[in-house]
Design a protein around this motif. Structure first.
Motif, PDB file in Angstrom:
ATOM      1  N   SER B  54      -6.615  -4.783  -2.356  1.00 57.97           N
ATOM      2  CA  SER B  54      -5.370  -5.657  -1.517  1.00 57.97           C
ATOM      3  C   SER B  54      -5.082  -6.904  -2.043  1.00 57.97           C
ATOM      4  CB  SER B  54      -5.732  -5.543  -0.008  1.00 57.97           C
ATOM      5  OG  SER B  54      -6.018  -4.216   0.427  1.00 57.97           O
ATOM      6  N   VAL B  55      -6.160  -7.599  -2.634  1.00 52.05           N
ATOM      7  CA  VAL B  55      -5.759  -9.034  -2.873  1.00 52.05           C
ATOM      8  C   VAL B  55      -5.141  -8.659  -4.228  1.00 52.05           C
ATOM      9  CG1 VAL B  55      -7.174 -11.057  -4.123  1.00 52.05           C
ATOM     10  CG2 VAL B  55      -7.839 -10.021  -1.930  1.00 52.05           C
ATOM     11  N   TYR B  56      -5.566  -7.960  -4.958  1.00 48.89           N
ATOM     12  CA  TYR B  56      -4.679  -7.854  -6.280  1.00 48.89           C
ATOM     13  C   TYR B  56      -3.363  -7.739  -6.076  1.00 48.89           C
ATOM     14  CZ  TYR B  56      -3.258  -5.832 -10.612  1.00 48.89           C
ATOM     15  OH  TYR B  56      -2.438  -5.748 -11.670  1.00 48.89           O
ATOM     16  N   VAL B  57      -2.947  -6.792  -4.971  1.00 46.48           N
ATOM     17  CA  VAL B  57      -1.161  -6.656  -4.710  1.00 46.48           C
ATOM     18  C   VAL B  57      -1.050  -8.053  -4.183  1.00 46.48           C
ATOM     19  CG1 VAL B  57       0.309  -5.483  -3.259  1.00 46.48           C
ATOM     20  CG2 VAL B  57      -1.646  -4.181  -4.207  1.00 46.48           C
ATOM     21  N   VAL B  58      -1.365  -8.582  -3.500  1.00 44.10           N
ATOM     22  CA  VAL B  58      -0.884 -10.062  -2.728  1.00 44.10           C
ATOM     23  C   VAL B  58      -0.757 -10.859  -4.145  1.00 44.10           C
ATOM     24  CG1 VAL B  58      -1.476 -11.939  -1.279  1.00 44.10           C
ATOM     25  CG2 VAL B  58      -1.926  -9.490  -0.872  1.00 44.10           C
ATOM     26  N   GLN B 197      -5.025  -0.896  -2.923  1.00 44.00           N
ATOM     27  CA  GLN B 197      -3.789  -1.162  -3.470  1.00 44.00           C
ATOM     28  C   GLN B 197      -2.768  -0.394  -2.814  1.00 44.00           C
ATOM     29  OE1 GLN B 197      -4.340  -1.246  -7.561  1.00 44.00           O
ATOM     30  NE2 GLN B 197      -2.208  -1.120  -7.916  1.00 44.00           N
ATOM     31  N   VAL B 198      -3.175   0.926  -2.428  1.00 45.21           N
ATOM     32  CA  VAL B 198      -2.370   1.972  -1.893  1.00 45.21           C
ATOM     33  C   VAL B 198      -1.953   1.210  -0.381  1.00 45.21           C
ATOM     34  CG1 VAL B 198      -2.081   4.012  -0.724  1.00 45.21           C
ATOM     35  CG2 VAL B 198      -3.061   4.075  -2.939  1.00 45.21           C
ATOM     36  N   ASP B 199      -2.915   0.790   0.348  1.00 42.80           N
ATOM     37  CA  ASP B 199      -2.664   0.438   1.658  1.00 42.80           C
ATOM     38  C   ASP B 199      -2.058  -0.816   1.495  1.00 42.80           C
ATOM     39  OD1 ASP B 199      -3.766   2.760   2.605  1.00 42.80           O
ATOM     40  OD2 ASP B 199      -5.740   1.525   3.453  1.00 42.80           O
ATOM     41  N   ALA B 200      -2.085  -1.770   0.770  1.00 43.98           N
ATOM     42  CA  ALA B 200      -1.347  -3.157   0.618  1.00 43.98           C
ATOM     43  C   ALA B 200      -0.001  -2.705   0.346  1.00 43.98           C
ATOM     44  CB  ALA B 200      -1.958  -3.783  -0.450  1.00 43.98           C
ATOM     45  N   LEU B 201       0.418  -1.761  -0.624  1.00 44.79           N
ATOM     46  CA  LEU B 201       1.760  -1.746  -0.962  1.00 44.79           C
ATOM     47  C   LEU B 201       2.509  -0.897   0.248  1.00 44.79           C
ATOM     48  CD1 LEU B 201       1.351  -0.152  -4.484  1.00 44.79           C
ATOM     49  CD2 LEU B 201       2.518  -2.221  -4.062  1.00 44.79           C
ATOM     50  N   LYS B 202       1.642  -0.097   0.704  1.00 47.97           N
ATOM     51  CA  LYS B 202       2.406   0.522   2.238  1.00 47.97           C
ATOM     52  C   LYS B 202       2.684  -0.566   3.229  1.00 47.97           C
ATOM     53  CE  LYS B 202       1.378   4.032   5.655  1.00 47.97           C
ATOM     54  NZ  LYS B 202       0.933   3.682   6.925  1.00 47.97           N
ATOM     55  N   ALA B 203       1.676  -1.544   3.608  1.00 55.49           N
ATOM     56  CA  ALA B 203       1.851  -2.548   4.525  1.00 55.49           C
ATOM     57  C   ALA B 203       3.155  -3.408   4.313  1.00 55.49           C
ATOM     58  CB  ALA B 203       0.456  -3.134   4.690  1.00 55.49           C
TER      59      ALA B 203
END
Lengths: 383, 529
Positions: B54-58, B197-203
């Motif tokens: 998630s941090v990576y996506v941000v 990553q999947v969950d961050a993109l979805k959020a």
């Protein structure tokens, strides 16, 4: 910017070179401690994890720990197994001691509760050393021998620094008994044989324990950066062990003479510095021996944002810290000298290029001058 | 090695569109690869936290700041995301939950921290990332985030990222099944739960994107990350080809600014590459945006061509796409003419120790570069050690062989060849092409004439005609280089743990890898199972 109690415990325990560290935690804690641990010693992988997952949140993590202990027993050829219990088991209330008792009666399994939220990295380190102290055995005292306390296996330049400090002590006729915590299990057990404990920055609790349990006296000294720092270290040691020695005689100014013009030129350079207990002695060297002006000095357990803001407002031309300060150095367009954990964008694999001790002073000076001369961002419009 | 001025390997030519590729790849390889190896090898004896994905996506979104809702120790190491060890996330905030907060709750601290983050960084987006601790405390992070958002001139997004909810022990098997079926174009989506990553993109799709007026013929591209190997090259090639088709890139997700991500729903089509594109599914359901997926069979000149033709067709631009791709293929064909001629004089074998050998890579060598390929040696032992089920391994081998049979060639496939078999293969060919930086191992044995194609073969999954051309150029140059096996590399002096190459043969490493796999199989189960 502090790794918390879990990191401190991990760093202390992983220094026992034939021990295995089992993190009773979700995968991320094991990953984080491990990734910082191995940059400069890549084959030294002796850590594992119980993989606390959703199921353990529901049913508890004791079964997972039990399986991991059994598997570790089967797989690893080790002298000591250390369990560090992290945040999640602490909250869900796993009875780690009961699990260990149920699978092993050996004293070679040790555990420490080290939830990240329950203390600083320093706290974790101190308590982990204290746990290791419980494994020590009374020995006959070896005269003129000392233990060095305060090191971590992932400190930058640690092996080179220990080698240089050992060389300095041997010149005084003092033998290194054990380095904590970079030693084997057997060396750890034999630590009470030392005539003196020298605490370099951290590890005071263990020194107090050893004094009480085994009668080993201790002194606290700064990490020996620079010529002056090294002289102070030698003087403190000589005083305690009643050795006649003039440390000034150990000085070799030849390396410095080879760059005397540069030494004149860097006099007055404005720098900022942040770190753990290494910070003060390093700042003393920079200010007291190279003639630098310290603009901002701070510590990892203080407000990091304030440090960044103060540096931005200052006239800092060079930054001293860890790899995490590279972003600030880049933003300000100034060079950075890394000297304190965590360092993950430089490696140190040579044990003959220390930062500590008399020889370290020369190598440190050389590195600082090279960092300044090799940095040309500010000069790009002049070329 | 090129002797300056001898003109021996002068195979550059054409209009220069494909020039500079190797230089750019070597920049990535040199300055990013040096960090990647640490992270890659650490996956042999552990996996990173869900939170780090998630941090990576941000960190890919300009103008966004991650706020870790947990103890400071989580934020300390999450700054160093495994996918970008070269560049820590410097601007990261943390609520710093301590013992008192565990007892009395951390929601007030979270409210205060969100405001502090805004005042400190003035970001366009704050992404609140709960940790194991806040997850266990049962904090209503979403409500707090949305509540505080009303009071700030920036967006606040919440991503479920509790570390204990990472992917489970069956995920490797599921991924391998997905891979094997995707070779046969029969793959179905699978539930890749627990990937940060999947969950961050979805959020981000759910909480940040806004309804937009549609920009005709524009597409969103899902990115692998701005610092991933070959990313810039691929984006450049996309832009060039899409422009020729009369289309444009609307947003690169998540490698973009907050504003561009908000405007992502203006696109007509999403190009997805993740295994579980929940973000794109949401955009389809919420904004009616169609999606096209990049599959393994979209490799090689024909594969890439068919991908762009499909893409054009979805936008009603069949004619334009056909014209653009015909032009590309003609250009590539001209570039490859001399290369094919030179390479046809030698016999080759490939040895791959990669986790998965995409059979469509063989197609690149055989049909695009037209190299006389005699053997493909595949080392699948990593799959065994990862405890991929026998059924899945059988499916992979079956599907791979089935793909190979469709190729009009007489090469032989050797699964898990012994050292002796590999030596015998080497004697029967002029060159062995080594993938996954195996070259140092084989350089130790003089009789194996290995050519390291890792820097380019690793990139054959990218949508790029240029990389195929550059692979051909490099092969020609390497066949012209004398004495490659006369060196005494330091790295060749080590003993390696073969299935886990490049890990060293060292009892500490071997035991830790075994321990990891044992515990992973035993403990990483979903709640209640």
């Amino acid at each position: 910017m502090d790794g918390g109690r879990f990191f401190g415990a991990f760093r202390a325990f992983s220094g026992i070179t034939d021990a295995v560290v089992l993190s009773h935690s979700p995968v991320g804690c094991n990953w984080g401690t491990g990734i910082f641990n191995n940059f400069s010693n890549q084959p030294d992988i002796r850590h594992a994890c119980t993989v606390v997952h959703e199921r353990e949140i529901v049913f508890g993590g004791e079964e997972a720990l039990k399986k991991a202990l059994a598997l570790a027993d089967e797989i690893y050829d080790r002298s000591l197994l250390v369990v560090i219990s992290g945040d999640v088991p602490s909250i869900i209330g796993d009875d780690v001691q009961a699990v260990i008792d149920s699978v092993s009666s050996d004293e070679d399994v040790l555990w420490l509760e080290a939830a990240g939220y329950s203390g600083s990295m320093r706290d974790g380190y101190e308590d982990a050393l204290l746990k290791l102290g419980s494994l020590m055995k009374e020995r006959g005292v070896v005269e003129r021998s000392v233990n060095l306390i305060g090191f971590c296996p992932d400190d930058f330049k640690v092996h080179a620094d220990i080698k240089e400090i050992t060389r300095i002590m041997e010149d005084l006729g003092v033998k290194l008994n054990c380095t904590l915590s970079i030693c084997s299990f057997e060396e750890l057990r034999a630590a009470p044989a030392a005539e003196l404990n020298v605490v370099l920055g951290q590890g005071t609790k263990l020194a107090q324990y050893m004094k009480k349990e085994f009668g080993v006296p201790y002194i606290e000294a700064d990490y020996p950066y620079g010529l002056e720092g090294s002289i102070k270290f030698v003087d403190a040691l000589c005083e305690k062990l009643d050795i006649k020695h003039d440390a000034e005689n150990s000085l070799d100014l030849e390396p410095f003479k080879r760059a005397f013009l540069h030494l004149h030129e860097i006099y007055g350079t404005t720098v900022s510095i942040i770190g753990d207990f290494h910070c003060t002695p390093m700042a003393n060297f920079l200010e007291g021996e190279l003639g630098f002006e310290i603009e901002v000095q701070s510590y990892f357990d203080r407000d990091y944002h304030s440090f960044e803001e103060d540096v931005r407002k200052s006239c800092t031309m060079m930054l001293f810290g860890s790899s995490f300060e590279r972003g600030l150095a880049k933003e300000l367009g100034i060079p950075i000298m890394r000297f304190v954990y965590p360092i993950f964008d430089q490696i140190c694999i040579c044990d003959y290029a220390p930062y500590a001790g008399f020889r370290g002073a020369a190598f440190l000076t050389e590195s600082i001058i090279n960092a300044v001369m090799g940095f040309d961002h500010k000069l790009k419009n002049i070329v | 090695m090129c002797i300056s001025g001898d003109g021996k390997d002068d195979i550059s030519g054409g209009d220069g569109v494909f020039d500079g590729i190797y230089y750019n790849l070597m920049l990535d390889r040199t300055f990013l690869g040096i960090y990647d190896s640490i992270s890659r090898s650490a996956h042999y004896h552990g996996i990173n936290c869900k939170l780090s994905g998630s941090v990576y996506v941000v960190s890919e979104i300009d103008g966004a700041v991650p706020l870790i809702h947990g103890p400071r120790s989580c934020a300390f190491h999450q700054r160093l995301s495994p996918r970008k060890l070269h560049s820590p996330v410097y601007n990261m905030a943390c609520t710093n939950l301590e013992e008192g907060d565990i007892i009395y709750g951390g929601e007030a601290k979270l409210r205060r921290s969100i405001c502090e983050v805004y005042n400190r960084y003035q970001p366009s987006l704050i992404v609140v990332l709960p940790t194991c601790i806040s997850g266990l405390m049962g904090e209503d992070v979403l409500s707090v985030a949305k509540d505080v958002e009303q009071t700030l001139p920036c967006n606040v997004v919440y991503v479920p990222s509790e570390g204990f909810a990472h992917r489970d022990r069956d995920s490797i098997d599921s991924i391998m099944q997905y891979v094997a079926t995707s070779w046969k174009k029969t793959s179905k989506e699978f539930d890749f739960r627990g990937c940060g990553q999947v969950d961050a993109l979805k959020a981000i799709a759910e909480q940040l994107m806004e309804e937009q007026d549609v920009i005709e013929n524009s597409v969103n591209l899902e990115s692998t990350g701005r610092y991933t190997y070959g990313f810039n090259l691929e984006i450049q090639e996309y832009r060039r080809i899409l422009a020729k088709m009369g289309t444009s890139i609307n947003a690169v997700i998540p490698t973009s600014t907050v504003e561009w991500i908000k405007r992502a729903p203006a696109a007509q089509l999403n190009v997805v590459r993740s295994r579980t594109p929940r973000w794109a599914d949401h955009m389809r359901d919420e904004f009616g945006i169609d999606q096209i997926k990049k599959w393994p069979h979209h490799s090689g000149i024909d594969g890439i061509g068919s991908f762009f033709l499909d893409l054009g067709s979805r936008l009603g631009l069949d004619g334009e796409a056909e014209e653009a791709i015909d032009g590309e293929k003609k250009r590539v064909s001209e570039e490859l003419a001399k290369i094919r001629q030179i390479l046809s004089a030698y016999d080759f074998a490939i040895t791959s120790q990669n986790l998965v050998f995409n059979p469509y890579r063989a197609k690149v060598y055989l049909e695009d570069l037209r190299v006389p390929l005699k053997y493909i040696c595949i080392d699948s032992r990593v799959l065994n050690r990862l405890k991929v089920s026998q059924a899945t391994r059988n499916m992979m081998i079956k599907n791979m062989n089935s793909m190979f049979e469709e190729l009009d060639s007489n090469f032989q496939v050797l699964m898990d060849p012994s050292a002796e078999e590999l030596h015998n293969v080497a004697k029967k060919v002029d060159y062995v092409l080594g993938e996954f930086i195996t070259s140092p191992v084989y350089e130790k044995a003089d009789e194996i004439p290995i050519l390291d194609v890792t820097p380019l073969s690793d990139l054959l999954y990218r949508t790029s005609f240029g990389i195929i051309v550059e692979l051909g150029r490099r092969l020609v140059r390497m066949t012209n280089s004398p004495g490659r096996n006369k060196r005494h590399l330091i790295v060749s002096r080590f003993d390696y743990d073969s299935p886990y190459y490049p890990m060293l043969k060292d009892s500490r490493i071997t035991s830790s890898i075994s321990m990891w796999h044992g515990i992973w199989r035993a403990n990483s189960m979903r709640g209640g199972s």
